[in-house]
Design a protein around this motif. Structure first.
Motif, PDB file in Angstrom:
ATOM      1  N   ARG A   6      94.101 -35.816  81.859  1.00 18.07           N
ATOM      2  CA  ARG A   6      93.833 -36.364  83.183  1.00 18.07           C
ATOM      3  C   ARG A   6      92.594 -35.744  83.778  1.00 18.07           C
ATOM      4  O   ARG A   6      92.251 -34.589  83.519  1.00 18.07           O
ATOM      5  CB  ARG A   6      95.013 -36.128  84.117  1.00 18.07           C
ATOM      6  CG  ARG A   6      95.326 -34.663  84.358  1.00 18.07           C
ATOM      7  CD  ARG A   6      96.441 -34.476  85.365  1.00 18.07           C
ATOM      8  NE  ARG A   6      96.046 -34.891  86.710  1.00 18.07           N
ATOM      9  CZ  ARG A   6      96.817 -34.743  87.787  1.00 18.07           C
ATOM     10  NH1 ARG A   6      98.013 -34.189  87.673  1.00 18.07           N
ATOM     11  NH2 ARG A   6      96.400 -35.146  88.967  1.00 18.07           N
ATOM     12  N   ASN A  46      92.763 -38.750  89.192  1.00 10.41           N
ATOM     13  CA  ASN A  46      93.730 -39.824  88.997  1.00 10.41           C
ATOM     14  C   ASN A  46      93.325 -40.759  87.860  1.00 10.41           C
ATOM     15  O   ASN A  46      93.761 -41.915  87.801  1.00 10.41           O
ATOM     16  CB  ASN A  46      93.901 -40.628  90.294  1.00 10.41           C
ATOM     17  CG  ASN A  46      94.784 -39.900  91.295  1.00 10.41           C
ATOM     18  OD1 ASN A  46      95.695 -39.166  90.907  1.00 10.41           O
ATOM     19  ND2 ASN A  46      94.497 -40.073  92.575  1.00 10.41           N
ATOM     20  N   THR A  73      98.027 -43.366  89.826  1.00  9.30           N
ATOM     21  CA  THR A  73      98.485 -42.251  90.648  1.00  9.30           C
ATOM     22  C   THR A  73      99.344 -41.322  89.806  1.00  9.30           C
ATOM     23  O   THR A  73     100.336 -41.759  89.206  1.00  9.30           O
ATOM     24  CB  THR A  73      99.298 -42.767  91.845  1.00  9.30           C
ATOM     25  OG1 THR A  73      98.480 -43.642  92.628  1.00  9.30           O
ATOM     26  CG2 THR A  73      99.767 -41.612  92.712  1.00  9.30           C
TER      27      THR A  73
END
Length: 260
Positions: free
Chosen positions: A172, A175, A225
């Motif tokens: 990641r 987001n 998200t």
């Protein structure tokens, strides 16, 4: 990959071989998986040049019986008009356009074939060793034309069962979730990626086990998200029959998911 998959991967690679800065050498309709060696004169396809891939014998690994050393024969064939001795069929004639196959000799074509075979690596699910068996004798003239062919013996370490590569280095950045997937997208049967998550700390075994799918497509990243107490996973979907539908998916392996 198993032998069935690898034969199609070799065909896929050969169909994409190009001349420097130009068009494809063979094209998708001039590469075949063939039951035997290079076809005899009366069996040759009408379009030249063409390539033929045949599946040979295999040997099981003594230590790991589920692994095979599989042999393949890859042959290329050209037909070039012009000279009484067949020299053009071997080294090529005076080519008006070096970015196209017209007039290219077998030595020029197989140079591109060997390079394509050498690009197959373990990241594609295959480990390839290429050995050439030489250029065959030029066939007798046919209406002023000559045919020449060359064969390569290809040995590969294959799995007995089908193998579907999983995306790697899933991580990641804010987001956005991205991953490494060139070894997936380069396959003949690649269809799409599916990014999703499952609640808890245990990865889903299949895409059907995901709590939610947040992205489907061919990009190597997607925005979503990020929430706690989830396992975010990326699956690669495959379609070996070219139907446009998912026939198989990769398994969850280390590097294809992360926990929050």
């Amino acid at each position: 990959m198993n032998p069935w998959q690898l034969a199609q991967q070799i065909k896929h690679e050969l169909a994409q071989v190009t001349w420097p800065g130009g068009s494809v050498v063979f094209g998708s309709r001039s590469v075949f998986v063939y039951a035997g060696a290079v076809p005899a004169d009366e069996e040759m396809p009408p379009a030249f040049p063409f390539a033929a891939v045949s599946i040979g014998s295999s040997t099981a690994d003594d230590t790991h019986p589920d692994l095979l050393t599989q042999s393949f024969t890859v042959g290329a064939c050209v037909e070039v008009a012009g000279d009484p001795l067949g020299e053009f069929a071997i080294i090529g004639s005076s080519r008006a356009n070096l970015t196209k196959s017209a007039g290219a000799g077998i030595a020029e074509v197989t140079e591109r074939v060997r390079a394509a075979l050498n690009r197959l690596t373990i990241l594609d699910g295959a480990s390839i060793v290429v050995s050439g068996s030489g250029t065959t004798a030029v066939a007798s003239p046919l209406r002023g034309r000559h045919v020449a062919a060359e064969e390569f013996t290809v040995q590969a370490m294959c799995s007995s069962a089908p193998f579907y590569a999983a995306p790697q280095q899933v991580r990641r950045s804010g987001n956005t979730i991205n991953w490494v997937g060139t070894h997936c997208t380069n396959r003949f049967d690649f269809l799409q990626y599916r990014l999703g998550y499952v609640t808890g700390s245990t990865p889903a075994a299949t895409p059907a086990g995901l709590t939610s799918v947040v992205y489907t497509g061919t990009d190597l990243e997607a925005a979503t998200t990020i929430a706690p107490n989830r396992v975010y996973q990326v699956f690669a979907d495959y379609d070996p029959r070219g139907t446009g539908a998912v026939a198989a998916s990769s398994e969850p392996v280390v590097g294809s998911y992360f926990l929050t």
